[in-house]
Each structure stands twice: as structure tokens, then as C-alpha cells.
Design an enzyme around this catalytic site. Sequence first.
Site, PDB file in Angstrom:
ATOM      1  N   ASP A 201     -15.008 110.652 -85.039  1.00 19.40           N
ATOM      2  CA  ASP A 201     -14.359 110.092 -83.859  1.00 19.40           C
ATOM      3  C   ASP A 201     -14.202 108.583 -83.930  1.00 19.40           C
ATOM      4  O   ASP A 201     -13.152 108.043 -83.577  1.00 19.40           O
ATOM      5  CB  ASP A 201     -15.161 110.457 -82.608  1.00 19.40           C
ATOM      6  CG  ASP A 201     -14.455 110.020 -81.337  1.00 19.40           C
ATOM      7  OD1 ASP A 201     -13.375 110.564 -81.046  1.00 19.40           O
ATOM      8  OD2 ASP A 201     -14.958 109.114 -80.651  1.00 19.40           O
TER       9      ASP A 201
ATOM     10  N   ARG B 135     -16.574 115.720 -77.925  1.00 18.85           N
ATOM     11  CA  ARG B 135     -17.012 115.031 -79.128  1.00 18.85           C
ATOM     12  C   ARG B 135     -18.495 115.239 -79.422  1.00 18.85           C
ATOM     13  O   ARG B 135     -18.993 114.815 -80.465  1.00 18.85           O
ATOM     14  CB  ARG B 135     -16.658 113.546 -79.025  1.00 18.85           C
ATOM     15  CG  ARG B 135     -15.170 113.293 -79.189  1.00 18.85           C
ATOM     16  CD  ARG B 135     -14.768 111.880 -78.824  1.00 18.85           C
ATOM     17  NE  ARG B 135     -14.773 111.682 -77.374  1.00 18.85           N
ATOM     18  CZ  ARG B 135     -14.346 110.567 -76.781  1.00 18.85           C
ATOM     19  NH1 ARG B 135     -13.879 109.572 -77.521  1.00 18.85           N
ATOM     20  NH2 ARG B 135     -14.370 110.462 -75.472  1.00 18.85           N
TER      21      ARG B 135
ATOM     22  N   LYS C 288      -6.170 111.726 -85.768  1.00 15.57           N
ATOM     23  CA  LYS C 288      -7.219 111.546 -86.755  1.00 15.57           C
ATOM     24  C   LYS C 288      -8.508 112.181 -86.263  1.00 15.57           C
ATOM     25  O   LYS C 288      -8.720 112.257 -85.045  1.00 15.57           O
ATOM     26  CB  LYS C 288      -7.393 110.066 -87.089  1.00 15.57           C
ATOM     27  CG  LYS C 288      -8.194 109.239 -86.104  1.00 15.57           C
ATOM     28  CD  LYS C 288      -7.636 109.050 -84.739  1.00 15.57           C
ATOM     29  CE  LYS C 288      -6.406 108.188 -84.721  1.00 15.57           C
ATOM     30  NZ  LYS C 288      -5.838 108.066 -83.353  1.00 15.57           N
TER      31      LYS C 288
ATOM     32  N   ARG D  71      -1.216 107.525 -74.082  1.00 15.39           N
ATOM     33  CA  ARG D  71      -0.609 106.576 -75.021  1.00 15.39           C
ATOM     34  C   ARG D  71       0.608 107.142 -75.759  1.00 15.39           C
ATOM     35  O   ARG D  71       1.653 106.496 -75.825  1.00 15.39           O
ATOM     36  CB  ARG D  71      -1.636 106.107 -76.061  1.00 15.39           C
ATOM     37  CG  ARG D  71      -2.845 105.366 -75.515  1.00 15.39           C
ATOM     38  CD  ARG D  71      -2.529 104.025 -74.879  1.00 15.39           C
ATOM     39  NE  ARG D  71      -1.875 103.083 -75.761  1.00 15.39           N
ATOM     40  CZ  ARG D  71      -2.494 102.185 -76.529  1.00 15.39           C
ATOM     41  NH1 ARG D  71      -3.820 102.135 -76.550  1.00 15.39           N
ATOM     42  NH2 ARG D  71      -1.812 101.329 -77.273  1.00 15.39           N
TER      43      ARG D  71
ATOM     44  N   HIS E 117      -7.298 120.386 -86.067  1.00 17.25           N
ATOM     45  CA  HIS E 117      -6.178 119.640 -86.636  1.00 17.25           C
ATOM     46  C   HIS E 117      -5.604 120.331 -87.870  1.00 17.25           C
ATOM     47  O   HIS E 117      -4.398 120.590 -87.966  1.00 17.25           O
ATOM     48  CB  HIS E 117      -6.609 118.213 -86.997  1.00 17.25           C
ATOM     49  CG  HIS E 117      -6.862 117.359 -85.807  1.00 17.25           C
ATOM     50  ND1 HIS E 117      -7.447 116.105 -85.894  1.00 17.25           N
ATOM     51  CD2 HIS E 117      -6.625 117.548 -84.480  1.00 17.25           C
ATOM     52  CE1 HIS E 117      -7.540 115.580 -84.690  1.00 17.25           C
ATOM     53  NE2 HIS E 117      -7.060 116.434 -83.816  1.00 17.25           N
TER      54      HIS E 117
ATOM     55  N   LEU F 217      -5.037 117.897 -80.782  1.00 14.21           N
ATOM     56  CA  LEU F 217      -6.105 118.847 -80.475  1.00 14.21           C
ATOM     57  C   LEU F 217      -7.473 118.298 -80.907  1.00 14.21           C
ATOM     58  O   LEU F 217      -7.548 117.269 -81.588  1.00 14.21           O
ATOM     59  CB  LEU F 217      -5.824 120.164 -81.209  1.00 14.21           C
ATOM     60  CG  LEU F 217      -4.575 120.923 -80.758  1.00 14.21           C
ATOM     61  CD1 LEU F 217      -4.260 122.062 -81.729  1.00 14.21           C
ATOM     62  CD2 LEU F 217      -4.752 121.463 -79.347  1.00 14.21           C
TER      63      LEU F 217
ATOM     64  N   TYR G 201     -20.071  98.161 -76.440  1.00 16.66           N
ATOM     65  CA  TYR G 201     -18.730  98.274 -77.018  1.00 16.66           C
ATOM     66  C   TYR G 201     -18.460  97.191 -78.066  1.00 16.66           C
ATOM     67  O   TYR G 201     -18.718  96.014 -77.844  1.00 16.66           O
ATOM     68  CB  TYR G 201     -17.686  98.162 -75.906  1.00 16.66           C
ATOM     69  CG  TYR G 201     -16.273  98.414 -76.373  1.00 16.66           C
ATOM     70  CD1 TYR G 201     -15.841  99.694 -76.665  1.00 16.66           C
ATOM     71  CD2 TYR G 201     -15.374  97.359 -76.524  1.00 16.66           C
ATOM     72  CE1 TYR G 201     -14.541  99.942 -77.080  1.00 16.66           C
ATOM     73  CE2 TYR G 201     -14.072  97.589 -76.941  1.00 16.66           C
ATOM     74  CZ  TYR G 201     -13.669  98.884 -77.221  1.00 16.66           C
ATOM     75  OH  TYR G 201     -12.384  99.108 -77.646  1.00 16.66           O
TER      76      TYR G 201
ATOM     77  N   SER H 237      -0.125 124.351 -74.117  1.00 16.71           N
ATOM     78  CA  SER H 237      -1.552 124.378 -73.834  1.00 16.71           C
ATOM     79  C   SER H 237      -1.997 125.837 -73.837  1.00 16.71           C
ATOM     80  O   SER H 237      -1.178 126.750 -73.725  1.00 16.71           O
ATOM     81  CB  SER H 237      -1.859 123.742 -72.480  1.00 16.71           C
ATOM     82  OG  SER H 237      -3.237 123.872 -72.160  1.00 16.71           O
ATOM     83  N   ARG H 238      -3.309 126.048 -73.954  1.00 19.45           N
ATOM     84  CA  ARG H 238      -3.826 127.405 -73.846  1.00 19.45           C
ATOM     85  C   ARG H 238      -3.703 127.926 -72.421  1.00 19.45           C
ATOM     86  O   ARG H 238      -3.710 129.137 -72.200  1.00 19.45           O
ATOM     87  CB  ARG H 238      -5.297 127.444 -74.284  1.00 19.45           C
ATOM     88  CG  ARG H 238      -5.504 127.197 -75.773  1.00 19.45           C
ATOM     89  CD  ARG H 238      -6.982 127.110 -76.095  1.00 19.45           C
ATOM     90  NE  ARG H 238      -7.611 126.021 -75.354  1.00 19.45           N
ATOM     91  CZ  ARG H 238      -8.925 125.795 -75.329  1.00 19.45           C
ATOM     92  NH1 ARG H 238      -9.741 126.598 -76.001  1.00 19.45           N
ATOM     93  NH2 ARG H 238      -9.421 124.771 -74.654  1.00 19.45           N
TER      94      ARG H 238
END
Length: 342
Positions: free
Chosen positions: A181, A169, A101, A23, A83, A78, A239, A41-42
Amino acid sequence: MGTGAARPIRLGVLGCAEIAGRRTLPALTRVGDFTLRAVASRTARKAEAFARKFACQPVTGYEELLSRDDLDAVYIPLPAALHAPWARASLEAGLHVLVEKPACSTAAEAAALVALARERGLVLMENFGFVRHSQQAHVRTLLAEGAIGELRGMSAEFAFPPLPADDIRYLPELGGGALFDAGVYPIRAARLLLGDALDVAGAVLRTDGERGVDVAGAALLTTPEGVTAQLAFGFVHSYRCGYTLWGSEGTITLERAYSAPDDLQPVMRLTRGGHSTIHHLAPDRQFDAMLGAFAAAIHSGDTVSCTDDLLHQAQLVERVATSALRTALQPPTSTATRKAIT
């Protein structure tokens, strides 16, 4: 480092999260205020894959990206627990910050980041794109015009089915859990529609004991005048992604309130006097609008309104978390058991 309206804002990205690739970065290519310089990135392989797709330079390691001298701002998608630390590091490097967020895990973290951003004269913004979708403005206009009379209450939900077993998550060390989340969305919607003088009258968080994170929850918020917001969230549900406003003379229901795709024609239902009308609203690109707002804040030097918003959000989320009754999630009922019960 400062920016001027004469040239695009030079942006770097810390992390190659799915939301960035799906997005945010596609929106970035449509917003002329920015030029994407680098993505970090790592692992070199992941950075190179993102860099090829979005025509920028790959960087291995987040510190390496922040040490560049060709950036004005960063975007941070991240995991939640990372964050605040990387937002702080970015601000200390003199960069404006757009962070996914929740921006912070605690109100104290938020206050510290806000103080640093204001001290450095930098923009710090939390990426709640849905608040800038035109469907929200449409609803707020109807409320202001008295389309449903006096507002009495609100219900809002954001929940979805269980995630893959290895989803981050579910990891408490990375800031996982349903409140951070999913719950932050209806909380932010309540603030958008009811204002920032909200108190927490009650909350519940249901915890998966094996994973150590909350996977479902609910909260009851109230304004000083007694207008209530009943919120529900999680990822052990079917949902749902919307809210209903209940007034003295009718209701407004908005579907896909938080995650509307760019090409979606939102559906809003207005009920009054026993009659319902369906409104098909115009599609909108909320990520484009969010990036535009970030750019406008940088160009105008507005470091206050976005940090006020971030701080109010963190404070309210923390009050929900600390006041919540915590209960254990029960194992799912098998099909055989359900048949026996019925």
C-alpha cells in the site's frame, strides 16, 4: 479491440474504490481522450451511485462489464489481490488496462500479464500518477544539471497514522499490508531517480500478528555504482510523504512527493554550500497526466515501455518482500508507561 485517434477511448471501470471517485474519475472528465461508458460493482446500489455522479451506466458484476461491446479499455481500482486476476480477464476480453498499484502480487504474475498484453497488442499500465507530476521533472532536471554535485544517496518515506480497524488494507486475503500500500511509492521513486539496476541490500517488515499483515517496513537499495536509497514506509507513523537526494555538494528535498492534490503548490528545498533556498513549484494534476499517458500509449500502440515499467516494479517489490527480516510489531507504549520510563 483497437481504438483510433478520431474518437475518444471508451472506458469502463471495475470497482467503486475511493481513489476512483476522489481522483481518477474527476480527472477523466477533464481529459478529452476518454469517454466513460460504465462502472461496475458487486452491488447494484454502489454502481448506481457512482454512475449518477459520473454520468455513465451502472453495471452489477465485473464479468458483466467485460462482456460489453462498447468498451476499448478498463480502469481497475479494486483491492490489491484482485488487480492481477481482473487485469488478466480484461486483457483476455481484448481491452487495454490501467490498473492501480500494485498491479501484481508477484513477479511471476507480472511476467504473465506482460506476455499476454504484448501477445494481444494491448496497453497494460500501472497507475503511478506521481511520476508524471511536473515536480518530478523539475527535480530530475536539477540533478542532471549538477545542482547538488554527484548524487551519493537518497532517502524516501511514505507513511501515515493507523487506518480504521475495518480498512481492507489490514486484510491479507485482499493483498493488504504496508509494503503493497505505501512501500511501493518510495520504491517507485527510487527507480525514477536512480534507474532500474537497483539491488536490495537489506529490508525489514514489521508484522501485526493479530491482523497478519505488515504495517511498517524499510529497505536499503543500491545501484551497481554504490548509490544508495534508504526507504521507509507504513501506517503506524506520523505522516511523511517525500524524499531527499544527497549529493557531493548539496541536497534536494521534495515534500508531498507522491500524493500532491491538484491545487497544491509543491515545496522543494535546495541546499548547497550551507545555504538553503525554498522553491514553490507550479501546481499540477498528476492524474490528468497519467490518463493522458495511458491514452497516448493506446493511440501509438506502445505496449512495451509501460509493461517494462510494470515488470521492473513487480520484480523489485518482490525482492524487498522475499529478502526482508520480519519482526513482530510491539504493542504501543501507554502514556503512563512513557512517563515512567522518562
